[in-house]
Each structure stands twice: as structure tokens, then as C-alpha cells.
Design a protein around this motif. Structure first.
Motif, PDB file in Angstrom:
ATOM      1  N   PHE A   1     -46.994  33.107  22.644  1.00  0.00           N
ATOM      2  CA  PHE A   1     -47.549  31.995  21.886  1.00  0.00           C
ATOM      3  C   PHE A   1     -47.738  30.745  22.741  1.00  0.00           C
ATOM      4  CE2 PHE A   1     -45.212  34.643  18.886  1.00  0.00           C
ATOM      5  CZ  PHE A   1     -46.190  34.870  17.930  1.00  0.00           C
ATOM      6  N   SER A   2     -47.548  30.846  24.054  1.00  0.00           N
ATOM      7  CA  SER A   2     -47.584  29.658  24.926  1.00  0.00           C
ATOM      8  C   SER A   2     -48.942  28.988  24.968  1.00  0.00           C
ATOM      9  CB  SER A   2     -47.130  30.020  26.341  1.00  0.00           C
ATOM     10  OG  SER A   2     -48.006  30.981  26.905  1.00  0.00           O
ATOM     11  N   ALA A   3     -49.995  29.677  24.611  1.00  0.00           N
ATOM     12  CA  ALA A   3     -51.332  29.067  24.637  1.00  0.00           C
ATOM     13  C   ALA A   3     -51.583  28.179  23.420  1.00  0.00           C
ATOM     14  CB  ALA A   3     -52.394  30.160  24.716  1.00  0.00           C
ATOM     15  N   LEU A   4     -50.715  28.214  22.427  1.00  0.00           N
ATOM     16  CA  LEU A   4     -50.905  27.403  21.229  1.00  0.00           C
ATOM     17  C   LEU A   4     -50.586  25.944  21.533  1.00  0.00           C
ATOM     18  CD1 LEU A   4     -49.226  29.723  18.582  1.00  0.00           C
ATOM     19  CD2 LEU A   4     -51.658  29.507  19.094  1.00  0.00           C
ATOM     20  N   THR A   5     -51.568  25.084  21.314  1.00  0.00           N
ATOM     21  CA  THR A   5     -51.401  23.656  21.577  1.00  0.00           C
ATOM     22  C   THR A   5     -52.193  22.856  20.554  1.00  0.00           C
ATOM     23  OG1 THR A   5     -53.319  23.551  23.044  1.00  0.00           O
ATOM     24  CG2 THR A   5     -51.192  23.996  24.076  1.00  0.00           C
ATOM     25  N   PHE A   6     -51.907  21.573  20.494  1.00  0.00           N
ATOM     26  CA  PHE A   6     -52.767  20.628  19.781  1.00  0.00           C
ATOM     27  C   PHE A   6     -52.754  19.321  20.559  1.00  0.00           C
ATOM     28  CE2 PHE A   6     -48.663  19.933  17.757  1.00  0.00           C
ATOM     29  CZ  PHE A   6     -48.569  18.554  17.654  1.00  0.00           C
ATOM     30  N   THR A   7     -53.791  18.516  20.364  1.00  0.00           N
ATOM     31  CA  THR A   7     -53.958  17.300  21.140  1.00  0.00           C
ATOM     32  C   THR A   7     -54.073  16.100  20.214  1.00  0.00           C
ATOM     33  OG1 THR A   7     -55.149  18.561  22.813  1.00  0.00           O
ATOM     34  CG2 THR A   7     -55.377  16.180  22.913  1.00  0.00           C
ATOM     35  N   ILE A   8     -53.345  15.038  20.559  1.00  0.00           N
ATOM     36  CA  ILE A   8     -53.443  13.767  19.841  1.00  0.00           C
ATOM     37  C   ILE A   8     -53.593  12.678  20.886  1.00  0.00           C
ATOM     38  CG2 ILE A   8     -52.258  12.113  18.353  1.00  0.00           C
ATOM     39  CD1 ILE A   8     -50.781  14.414  17.060  1.00  0.00           C
ATOM     40  N   ASN A   9     -54.701  11.944  20.804  1.00  0.00           N
ATOM     41  CA  ASN A   9     -54.990  10.839  21.724  1.00  0.00           C
ATOM     42  C   ASN A   9     -54.826  11.249  23.185  1.00  0.00           C
ATOM     43  OD1 ASN A   9     -55.574   9.029  19.651  1.00  0.00           O
ATOM     44  ND2 ASN A   9     -53.455   8.319  19.529  1.00  0.00           N
ATOM     45  N   GLY A  10     -55.282  12.399  23.526  1.00  0.00           N
ATOM     46  CA  GLY A  10     -55.250  12.876  24.895  1.00  0.00           C
ATOM     47  C   GLY A  10     -53.932  13.511  25.319  1.00  0.00           C
ATOM     48  N   SER A  11     -52.925  13.455  24.469  1.00  0.00           N
ATOM     49  CA  SER A  11     -51.642  14.085  24.784  1.00  0.00           C
ATOM     50  C   SER A  11     -51.639  15.499  24.224  1.00  0.00           C
ATOM     51  CB  SER A  11     -50.477  13.309  24.167  1.00  0.00           C
ATOM     52  OG  SER A  11     -50.371  12.034  24.750  1.00  0.00           O
ATOM     53  N   VAL A  12     -51.305  16.452  25.087  1.00  0.00           N
ATOM     54  CA  VAL A  12     -51.291  17.860  24.680  1.00  0.00           C
ATOM     55  C   VAL A  12     -49.864  18.254  24.295  1.00  0.00           C
ATOM     56  CG1 VAL A  12     -51.745  20.224  25.439  1.00  0.00           C
ATOM     57  CG2 VAL A  12     -53.210  18.361  26.233  1.00  0.00           C
ATOM     58  N   PHE A  13     -49.724  18.791  23.095  1.00  0.00           N
ATOM     59  CA  PHE A  13     -48.433  19.266  22.597  1.00  0.00           C
ATOM     60  C   PHE A  13     -48.452  20.788  22.643  1.00  0.00           C
ATOM     61  CE2 PHE A  13     -49.037  15.097  20.859  1.00  0.00           C
ATOM     62  CZ  PHE A  13     -47.776  14.521  20.909  1.00  0.00           C
ATOM     63  N   ARG A  14     -47.599  21.347  23.468  1.00  0.00           N
ATOM     64  CA  ARG A  14     -47.538  22.795  23.651  1.00  0.00           C
ATOM     65  C   ARG A  14     -46.454  23.382  22.740  1.00  0.00           C
ATOM     66  NH1 ARG A  14     -50.769  22.980  27.893  1.00  0.00           N
ATOM     67  NH2 ARG A  14     -50.634  21.410  29.507  1.00  0.00           N
ATOM     68  N   TYR A  15     -46.752  23.447  21.474  1.00  0.00           N
ATOM     69  CA  TYR A  15     -45.769  23.953  20.523  1.00  0.00           C
ATOM     70  C   TYR A  15     -45.584  25.462  20.640  1.00  0.00           C
ATOM     71  CZ  TYR A  15     -49.620  25.409  17.471  1.00  0.00           C
ATOM     72  OH  TYR A  15     -50.737  26.007  16.957  1.00  0.00           O
ATOM     73  N   GLY A  16     -46.507  26.145  21.288  1.00  0.00           N
ATOM     74  CA  GLY A  16     -46.374  27.578  21.495  1.00  0.00           C
ATOM     75  C   GLY A  16     -45.177  27.919  22.380  1.00  0.00           C
ATOM     76  N   GLU A  17     -44.903  27.094  23.383  1.00  0.00           N
ATOM     77  CA  GLU A  17     -43.733  27.296  24.236  1.00  0.00           C
ATOM     78  C   GLU A  17     -42.458  27.204  23.405  1.00  0.00           C
ATOM     79  OE1 GLU A  17     -43.211  28.113  27.386  1.00  0.00           O
ATOM     80  OE2 GLU A  17     -45.344  28.291  27.814  1.00  0.00           O
ATOM     81  N   PHE A  18     -42.445  26.243  22.469  1.00  0.00           N
ATOM     82  CA  PHE A  18     -41.287  26.098  21.600  1.00  0.00           C
ATOM     83  C   PHE A  18     -41.114  27.344  20.724  1.00  0.00           C
ATOM     84  CE2 PHE A  18     -39.478  24.777  17.489  1.00  0.00           C
ATOM     85  CZ  PHE A  18     -38.220  24.394  17.928  1.00  0.00           C
ATOM     86  N   ILE A  19     -42.208  27.865  20.194  1.00  0.00           N
ATOM     87  CA  ILE A  19     -42.145  29.083  19.379  1.00  0.00           C
ATOM     88  C   ILE A  19     -41.614  30.244  20.217  1.00  0.00           C
ATOM     89  CG2 ILE A  19     -43.546  30.792  18.151  1.00  0.00           C
ATOM     90  CD1 ILE A  19     -45.313  28.463  17.209  1.00  0.00           C
ATOM     91  N   ASN A  20     -42.091  30.368  21.460  1.00  0.00           N
ATOM     92  CA  ASN A  20     -41.571  31.417  22.355  1.00  0.00           C
ATOM     93  C   ASN A  20     -40.063  31.273  22.569  1.00  0.00           C
ATOM     94  OD1 ASN A  20     -43.970  32.757  22.757  1.00  0.00           O
ATOM     95  ND2 ASN A  20     -44.433  31.736  24.686  1.00  0.00           N
ATOM     96  N   SER A  21     -39.608  30.043  22.783  1.00  0.00           N
ATOM     97  CA  SER A  21     -38.178  29.806  23.009  1.00  0.00           C
ATOM     98  C   SER A  21     -37.358  30.141  21.770  1.00  0.00           C
ATOM     99  CB  SER A  21     -37.925  28.350  23.400  1.00  0.00           C
ATOM    100  OG  SER A  21     -38.557  28.064  24.618  1.00  0.00           O
TER     101      SER A  21
END
Length: 131
Positions: free
Chosen positions: A51-71
Motif C-alpha cells: 500500500f506504499s503508493a497510496l498518498t494524498f497531497t495538501i498544499n504541495g505536501s505529500v502524505f504517504r498514508y500507505g506506508e502507515f497502512i503497511n506498518s
């Protein structure tokens, strides 16, 4: 140097070193089990092994929540394996070993009031006239 050697030869230090080595080896086994069995199983169920490819972006900041799901998935998998492979069997063995043994009765601790009343009783018994 002699004191350091005595420190190292203590049972606690040696036991701790053995526990660390066994823990490290066990971690490798559990990690391998999670990678080779549980991750493909999760991939078969959810359609994605990673799931590491799952991300979302807010004001140019990328949040990689997929890494958290993997962990989280890795942690839950390791915790599950440890529970079912180590904790549950050891608890069952301990329960079987202690089955039939009666635990020793504990003496109830006297409260301050009970202790005071006991002293008064004993003092009265000492000064009671015989006759």
C-alpha cells in the motif's frame, strides 16, 4: 579488569545475551512468515500486496498514508503470529501444569482497626481477675 569479567560472567548478563540472540533469530522467522505467507494472503484478499503508493497531497505536501497502512498490517501480523505461536501455547502448557494444584491460601492482612481490637482484647485478657 577482574570486576568487569565477573560482571560479564554473572548469570543475568549471560541470560540476557542469550535472550537477545534468540529474540533476534525469532524476529527473522516471524518476519519471513509475515512476508511469505501473510502478505500474499492479504494481497489475495484486498488485491494489493503493498500500500506504499497510496498518498494524498495538501498544499504541495505529500502524505504517504500507505506506508502507515503497511506498518500497521506488519505489526498486526507479527503480533498475531507471536500470540498464536508463543503466548497461547505457553499459557496452555502453564495451565495444564498447574491444573489440580491448589493455590496456597493467603492470610488476609489485618486492618488497623482489627489490629487495635486484638491488642485491646489481649490487654483485657492479661488483667482479667481469675477466680
Amino acid at each position: 579488569m577482574k570486576g568487569f569479567r565477573q560482571f560479564l560472567m554473572r548469570g543475568n548478563v549471560v541470560d540476557l545475551a542469550v535472550a537477545v540472540m534468540v529474540g533476534t533469530a525469532f524476529t527473522a522467522v516471524v518476519t519471513s512468515l509475515v512476508k511469505t505467507i501473510f502478505t500474499p494472503l492479504i494481497a489475495a484478499i484486498f488485491g494489493k500486496p503493498d500500500f506504499s503508493a497510496l498518498t494524498f497531497t495538501i498544499n504541495g505536501s505529500v502524505f504517504r498514508y500507505g506506508e502507515f497502512i503497511n506498518s500497521v498490517i506488519a505489526f498486526l501480523s507479527v503480533a498475531t503470529v507471536i500470540y498464536f505461536v508463543v503466548v497461547l501455547p505457553l499459557n496452555t502448557i502453564n495451565e495444564r501444569r498447574t491444573r489440580g494444584q491448589v493455590p496456597p491460601e493467603e492470610d488476609p492482612a489485618l486492618t488497623d482497626e482489627a489490629r487495635l481490637l486484638t491488642e485491646i482484647r489481649d490487654l483485657l485478657a492479661e488483667h482479667r481477675p481469675t477466680g
